[in-house]
Enzyme design. Structure first.
Site, PDB file in Angstrom:
ATOM      1  N   ASP A 179       0.812  -1.214   0.000  1.00 40.42           N
ATOM      2  CA  ASP A 179       0.000   0.000   0.000  1.00 40.42           C
ATOM      3  C   ASP A 179       0.850   1.271   0.000  1.00 40.42           C
ATOM      4  O   ASP A 179       2.073   1.206   0.176  1.00 40.42           O
ATOM      5  CB  ASP A 179      -0.970  -0.006   1.198  1.00 40.42           C
ATOM      6  CG  ASP A 179      -0.287  -0.364   2.524  1.00 40.42           C
ATOM      7  OD1 ASP A 179       0.951  -0.336   2.578  1.00 40.42           O
ATOM      8  OD2 ASP A 179      -1.006  -0.675   3.477  1.00 40.42           O
ATOM      9  N   ASN A 213      -7.546  -1.870  14.363  1.00 42.90           N
ATOM     10  CA  ASN A 213      -8.935  -2.179  13.998  1.00 42.90           C
ATOM     11  C   ASN A 213      -9.041  -3.412  13.097  1.00 42.90           C
ATOM     12  O   ASN A 213     -10.095  -3.683  12.540  1.00 42.90           O
ATOM     13  CB  ASN A 213      -9.572  -0.970  13.302  1.00 42.90           C
ATOM     14  CG  ASN A 213      -8.833  -0.581  12.024  1.00 42.90           C
ATOM     15  OD1 ASN A 213      -7.895  -1.262  11.607  1.00 42.90           O
ATOM     16  ND2 ASN A 213      -9.254   0.493  11.399  1.00 42.90           N
ATOM     17  N   HIS A 270      -7.295  -3.940  10.297  1.00 38.80           N
ATOM     18  CA  HIS A 270      -7.031  -3.764   8.858  1.00 38.80           C
ATOM     19  C   HIS A 270      -5.752  -4.497   8.443  1.00 38.80           C
ATOM     20  O   HIS A 270      -4.831  -4.658   9.243  1.00 38.80           O
ATOM     21  CB  HIS A 270      -7.026  -2.285   8.434  1.00 38.80           C
ATOM     22  CG  HIS A 270      -5.819  -1.485   8.783  1.00 38.80           C
ATOM     23  ND1 HIS A 270      -5.885  -0.185   9.236  1.00 38.80           N
ATOM     24  CD2 HIS A 270      -4.487  -1.761   8.728  1.00 38.80           C
ATOM     25  CE1 HIS A 270      -4.678   0.289   9.429  1.00 38.80           C
ATOM     26  NE2 HIS A 270      -3.801  -0.650   9.140  1.00 38.80           N
ATOM     27  N   GLU A 287      -9.670  -1.478   5.206  1.00 35.71           N
ATOM     28  CA  GLU A 287     -10.260  -1.019   6.457  1.00 35.71           C
ATOM     29  C   GLU A 287     -11.594  -1.725   6.740  1.00 35.71           C
ATOM     30  O   GLU A 287     -12.291  -2.127   5.789  1.00 35.71           O
ATOM     31  CB  GLU A 287     -10.522   0.491   6.361  1.00 35.71           C
ATOM     32  CG  GLU A 287      -9.261   1.346   6.270  1.00 35.71           C
ATOM     33  CD  GLU A 287      -8.652   1.662   7.631  1.00 35.71           C
ATOM     34  OE1 GLU A 287      -8.521   0.739   8.470  1.00 35.71           O
ATOM     35  OE2 GLU A 287      -8.295   2.826   7.848  1.00 35.71           O
TER      36      GLU A 287
HETATM   37  N1  LIG Z   1      -0.993   0.186   6.091  1.00 36.35           N
HETATM   38  C1  LIG Z   1      -0.182  -0.168   7.204  1.00 36.35           C
HETATM   39  C2  LIG Z   1      -0.472  -1.585   7.559  1.00 36.35           C
HETATM   40  O1  LIG Z   1      -0.051  -2.411   6.495  1.00 36.35           O
HETATM   41  C3  LIG Z   1       0.217  -1.955   8.855  1.00 36.35           C
HETATM   42  O2  LIG Z   1      -0.037  -3.290   9.136  1.00 36.35           O
HETATM   43  C4  LIG Z   1      -0.271  -1.098   9.962  1.00 36.35           C
HETATM   44  C5  LIG Z   1       0.322  -1.430  11.313  1.00 36.35           C
HETATM   45  O3  LIG Z   1       1.339  -0.557  11.627  1.00 36.35           O
HETATM   46  P1  LIG Z   1       2.317  -0.688  12.848  1.00 36.35           P
HETATM   47  O4  LIG Z   1       3.167  -1.860  12.581  1.00 36.35           O
HETATM   48  O5  LIG Z   1       3.100   0.589  12.835  1.00 36.35           O
HETATM   49  O6  LIG Z   1       1.485  -0.842  14.061  1.00 36.35           O
HETATM   50  O7  LIG Z   1       0.089   0.223   9.621  1.00 36.35           O
HETATM   51  C6  LIG Z   1      -0.360   0.758   8.395  1.00 36.35           C
HETATM   52  O8  LIG Z   1      -1.663   1.191   8.579  1.00 36.35           O
END
Ligand SMILES: N[C@@H]1[C@@H](O)[C@H](O)[C@@H](COP(=O)(O)O)O[C@@H]1O
EC number: 3.5.99.6
Length: 239
Positions: free
Chosen positions: A66, A134, A136, A141
């Protein structure tokens, strides 16, 4: 689902990096699906260390999940910049074999369609995943319905608040993102989802033990035959 719980992030990251190493060593043209976020930084640190000790990435293709809409690749908070800084600048991956969706192209629909072509032509051997608080995955989402292919998504308030820690303030977090869809993730041969810290504990419980629901996108991983979930004790506390 294969669930591995480690006392801390360090052990979990070594396990994840070793799994990636096996894929990189055993396939002649491995395709890695890569993720961003704080959870991935210790994993990429380990991979960089493995590279220093001789692990070769020159035959590897990488496809990221993404990117934020509206950020140029050079923006310090773009996922392009995250990947360069944490991994690509330090290993010998061929720049022509690195794929990340562009969030600053005016033709976003065209970018989505082209990205699906890339995924179709390069079936993913190992998909790395983090998880949002949440539930995702990528930027898929929670919603009344989910999409199978690469698409543009409106970020939820939860995600904007949570990801604000990487930006100057909450107002600077883009409100939209481009993300691969559920199908692209579920077509990977092996999925490795990592989660650390108590903030992820409820999402991990819902992922593994909850009903499959579009309100917890990660719950769809229950239908995949080859998922490994790598946790520290804090993230595993509600299992
Ligand atoms: N789009 C990314 C996700 O792919 C990732 O899994 C999430 C968790 O992030 P973190 O590892 O910083 O908690 O963050 C972002 O939103």
């Amino acid at each position: 689902m294969n669930i591995r719980v480690f006392p801390d992030q360090y052990g979990a990251a070594i396990y994840a990096a070793a799994t990636i190493e096996t894929t990189v060593k055993t396939s002649t043209s491995p395709v890695l699906g890569l993720a961003t976020g704080g959870t991935m930084t210790p994993v990429y640190r380990q991979l960089v260390e493995f590279h220093r000790r001789g692990l070769n990435f020159s035959h590897v293709t990488t496809i990221n999940l993404d990117e934020y809409v509206g950020l140029k690749p050079s923006h310090p908070n773009s996922y392009h910049a995250f990947m360069q800084e944490n991994l690509f600048d330090h290993i010998d991956v061929n720049p022509d074999r690195i794929y990340l969706p562009s969030g600053d192209n005016p033709d976003l629909e065209g970018v989505c369609a082209a990205y699906d072509d890339v995924i179709r032509s390069n079936p993913i051997d190992l998909q790395l995943l983090g998880i949002g608080v949440n539930g995702h995955i990528g930027f898929n989402e929670p919603a009344n319905s989910l999409k199978s292919n690469t698409h543009i998504v409106q970020l939820t308030e939860d995600t904007i608040r949570e990801n604000a820690r990487f930006f100057e303030d909450e107002q600077s977090v883009p409100t939209r993102a481009i993300t691969v869809g559920l199908q692209s993730i579920l077509l990977a041969k092996h999925i490795l989802l990592l989660a650390f810290g108590e903030k992820k504990a409820q999402a991990i419980r819902d992922t593994i033990k909850g009903d499959i629901s579009t309100t917890v996108p990660s719950s769809f991983l229950q239908v995949h035959p080859n998922v490994t979930i790598v946790l520290d004790e804090a993230a595993a506390q509600l299992l």
